[in-house]
Write an enzyme that holds these catalytic residues in place. Structure first.
Site, PDB file in Angstrom:
ATOM      1  CD  GLU A 118      -2.679  -1.284   2.546  1.00  0.00           C
ATOM      2  OE1 GLU A 118      -2.515  -0.419   3.434  1.00  0.00           O
ATOM      3  OE2 GLU A 118      -3.533  -2.183   2.606  1.00  0.00           O
ATOM      4  N   PRO A 119       0.305   2.395  -0.218  1.00  0.00           N
ATOM      5  CG  PRO A 119      -1.046   4.135  -1.051  1.00  0.00           C
ATOM      6  CD  PRO A 119      -1.093   2.701  -0.608  1.00  0.00           C
TER       7      PRO A 119
ATOM      8  CB  ILE B  96      31.876  -5.598 -21.419  1.00  0.00           C
ATOM      9  CG1 ILE B  96      32.703  -6.108 -20.244  1.00  0.00           C
ATOM     10  CG2 ILE B  96      32.256  -6.329 -22.710  1.00  0.00           C
ATOM     11  CD1 ILE B  96      32.474  -7.552 -19.871  1.00  0.00           C
TER      12      ILE B  96
ATOM     13  N   GLY C  21      30.857  -0.460 -23.469  1.00  0.00           N
ATOM     14  CA  GLY C  21      31.225   0.942 -23.638  1.00  0.00           C
ATOM     15  C   GLY C  21      30.005   1.766 -24.004  1.00  0.00           C
ATOM     16  N   GLY C  22      30.192   2.723 -24.887  1.00  0.00           N
ATOM     17  CA  GLY C  22      29.093   3.614 -25.281  1.00  0.00           C
ATOM     18  C   GLY C  22      27.907   2.868 -25.850  1.00  0.00           C
TER      19      GLY C  22
ATOM     20  CD  GLU D  65       7.663 -12.279  -3.573  1.00  0.00           C
ATOM     21  OE1 GLU D  65       7.009 -11.822  -4.536  1.00  0.00           O
ATOM     22  OE2 GLU D  65       7.129 -12.759  -2.559  1.00  0.00           O
TER      23      GLU D  65
ATOM     24  CD  GLU E 176      18.257  -2.656   1.822  1.00  0.00           C
ATOM     25  OE1 GLU E 176      17.184  -2.948   1.246  1.00  0.00           O
ATOM     26  OE2 GLU E 176      19.237  -2.197   1.196  1.00  0.00           O
TER      27      GLU E 176
END
Ligand SMILES: Cc1cc2nc3c(=O)[nH]c(=O)nc-3n(C[C@H](O)[C@H](O)[C@H](O)COP(=O)(O)OP(=O)(O)OC[C@H]3O[C@@H](n4cnc5c(N)ncnc54)[C@H](O)[C@@H]3O)c2cc1C
Lengths: 263, 381
Positions: free
Chosen positions: B126-127, B338, B340-341, B364, B368
């Site tokens: 819930e919120p 790996i 790169g750009g 789920e 923590e």
């Protein structure tokens, strides 16, 4: 109606590979169900779902390793499978069309199907002859490169559409029992459902030796010899660009200028 | 000790891979960019039985266990996590019905999910209620032979596409214990008073539908109660081992997919006149990624196997979930590096894997919370 489908586990090759002698090196090979056979199985299973076939049996020639591939056909709906293998086959370098014809004909005689479906060809050795050769050997009618099959079988006839060269197609009525070699595209092969995979584990898979099916070792000797395997030299390169039309068009322009085709 | 998969399990993996390569991969970028639920692909997956793989055979599913479900999740998530979740989440919440539902509920709610006619969901958060589920405030009150439900549910997977939800409600606000007085109630989405609000702008798994659900005086018949009244916590805890293992398998799949993409790219890309896979720095990255992925696989499979044996594995399931989700984030991070750009844009799948991986550390039970569970189990021993 009873349908027998011939299935084969074929070798698949990675994009990059090396040839050792007359074979592609083992580490570049994989295995899969022959693509054409997948369509043949689908056609048989659809005939069963349409209430025309009451039993679909697959037959394969191959060692125990290929059972997983054979079970794919069972998972898609075939009722049971026959696998023929023998120590004598273990030592054969090249199982030629003759040998396959002898073995498959023996199984067809034992099973006595109304219709035999095979693939047009096997994706690895591409003899493209087995189905027709079996028909000829047994005195069955046959239709090659079938890309449509009517599901009514009126008067014991299979109405098929066959693919000819140059985009021409012909319609033929073939008397049963018959062998049809199935072309890719005749249907859309399904994925094996998870339920199907589960149920396939319980379906019968009979293993038979040459003696079991009454084929003599001398019948499978081959007169064919594979003498070489190589990749043909390519005479020119194809250049392939990825990207938007804007980018690729200017790259094409540059190349044509470089080659002196355009100014 | 047996580490191999059975032939049947190999077959499942192969067929799921075929499906993913043909149906999912060519469409992954589109659904991600458009943040659209992949109905067409989910329908095909349903035909293959992928959406209800763990629903029992007698209700139209394949009756597969936790290990097989893990194999399916690993394979699907290694191709595209957003579409994978859309497929696998089609049966969210049905585990409670499977285990505690009445025969009538099983027929009404399990069968249509197994065949792909209906999509389910599990509405707990819930919120104001996330990690601390005991603070759920959505209220269900008995009125004659009906439940009247009021409250908001947040972050609900399938919120705008689901046909029904198993909703975690407070049914006895005067209950003594923190974990007492909650019930699971099935709410169909077409009931009066149910509305949903799609949440867009997600970091990853953007094909998967997420929404806020609002229940405003929603009335459902009393037979929509799943299992026992006021026993929701106990009922839900029953599945923690399996559901956490399931998310571990998702993380494992993402790591596997990112690793494979990185391997391909490293072999293809040339710099300084050689393939970048010749640089030891890249090789070491690949080695570590592969080793971590394998370790995540072993933890996940071990947890799954134990669930299937009926063993209680609170600690192991949390370890698998925490570790595999961390590996997903780390491996996809290195996979982008790996590239790169090229890894920073969506021409290659690693950009998506990187964004998608993060959710496995959040839902789920967050990382923590998993560590809290592991520590509690360690220190209680
Ligand atoms: C894409 C998506 C899909 C989801 N789908 C569903 C769904 O289908 N159904 C559903 O019910 N929920 C769903 N969720 C919700 C999800 O389960 C929660 O987001 C999650 O449990 C964390 O809760 P929270 O967001 O309220 O974070 P909070 O609980 O507010 O946590 C915030 C931070 O505080 C930490 N924290 C909280 N408590 C402790 C503690 N005791 N010790 C140490 N650290 C702590 C957390 O680890 C986290 O880092 C979904 C979420 C997302 C993003």
């Amino acid at each position: 109606m009873k349908i027998l489908v011939t299935v084969k586990e074929v070798a698949t090759v990675e994009d990059e590979f090396e040839i050792e002698g007359t074979e592609i090196a083992e580490q570049y090979l994989g295995a899969d169900l022959n693509e054409w056979d997948d369509y043949a199985i689908e056609e048989a299973v659809q005939l069963q779902e349409d209430g025309i076939a009451d039993e679909v049996v697959t037959v394969t020639i191959g060692p125990e390793d290929c059972e997983q591939t054979v079970r794919q056909a069972l998972a898609k709906g075939a009722d049971r499978a026959v696998r023929v293998w023998d120590d004598a086959l273990e030592d054969v370098d090249l199982l030629d069309v003759n040998a396959k014809t002898e073995i498959l004909s023996a199984v067809v005689e034992a099973e006595d199907p109304d219709l035999v479906l095979s693939g047009v060809q096997a994706g690895d050795d591409s003899f493209g002859a087995t189905g027709v050769s079996v028909a000829e050997n047994l005195g069955f009618q046959w239709g090659a490169v079938v890309n449509h099959l009517e599901h009514d079988f009126e008067d014991g006839l299979a109405s098929v559409r066959r693919e000819l060269e140059g985009g021409v197609e012909e319609l033929t009525d073939i008397e049963l029992p018959a062998v049809l070699t199935i072309q890719t595209g005749i249907n859309e092969p399904r994925y094996a459902s998870l339920r199907g995979i589960r149920q396939a584990q319980q379906k019968p898979l009979d293993v038979q030796t040459l003696a079991d099916i009454g084929v003599d070792e001398s019948d499978i000797e081959t007169e064919l010899e594979l003498t070489d395997m190589y990749e043909p030299e390519s005479e020119s390169d194809a250049t392939f660009w990825e990207g938007s039309p804007d980018e690729t068009a200017s790259e094409l322009g540059d190349l044509l200028r470089d080659k002196g085709v355009a100014q | 000790m047996e580490f191999g998969l059975s032939e049947e399990q190999e077959q499942i993996r192969d067929e799921v891979r075929r499906f993913a390569e043909n149906e999912i991969v060519p469409n992954a970028e589109k659904y991600d960019t458009e943040e659209k639920f992949p109905h067409e692909i989910v329908d095909k997956a349903a035909e293959m039985g992928l959406v209800g793989s763990s629903i029992p055979i007698e209700y139209g599913g394949a009756g597969y266990s936790t290990l097989e479900s893990a194999i399916i999740a690993e394979e699907l998530f290694s191709h595209d996590p957003g579409i994978a979740l859309s497929i696998m989440a089609c049966s969210f919440g049905t585990e409670a019905i499977r285990e505690f539902g009445t025969e009538d509920q099983k027929e009404r709610f399990l069968e249509p999910v197994a065949t792909g006619e209906k999509i389910s969901g599990a509405a707990i958060s819930e919120p104001d209620t996330g990690s601390d589920v005991s603070s759920v405030s959505t209220r269900a009150e008995k009125d004659g032979d009906e439940w009247v439900i009021n409250g908001n549910k947040m972050w609900i997977t399938n919120g705008t596409v689901g046909d029904f939800f198993v909703v975690f409600c407070k049914t006895d606000p005067d209950a003594d214990g923190r974990y007492d007085g909650f019930s699971q109630i099935i709410v169909e989405s077409d009931r009066d008073g149910v509305s949903s609000d799609k949440i867009t702008g997600k970091l990853g798994i953007r094909a998967s539908d997420t929404a806020e659900l609002i229940f405003d005086n929603v009335r459902v018949p009393e037979e929509n109660l799943v299992g026992d009244r006021d026993a929701a916590f106990l009922q839900q805890m029953h599945f923690f081992d399996a559901t956490r293992t399931g998310v571990a398998a998702q993380g494992l799949g993402i790591a596997k997919g990112a690793l494979e993409a990185a391997l391909d790219y490293a072999e293809d890309r040339e710099q300084f006149g050689q393939s970048i896979s010749e640089f030891q720095a890249i090789q070491h990255k690949l080695s570590e990624m592969a080793t971590e992925t394998e370790a995540a696989r072993n933890l996940t499979y071990k947890a799954a196997w134990n669930v299937d044996q009926g063993n209680d594995i609170t600690k192991l399931a949390s370890m698998a979930k925490e570790y595999a989700s961390r590996v997903a984030v780390e491996v996809s991070n290195e996979a982008v590096q790996i590239h790169g750009g090229a890894g920073y844009v969506n021409d290659f799948p690693v950009e998506r894997f990187y964004r998608d991986s993060k959710i496995t550390q959040i839902y789920e039970g967050t990382t923590e919370i998993q560590k809290n569970v592991i520590a509690r189990e360690l220190l209680d021993d």
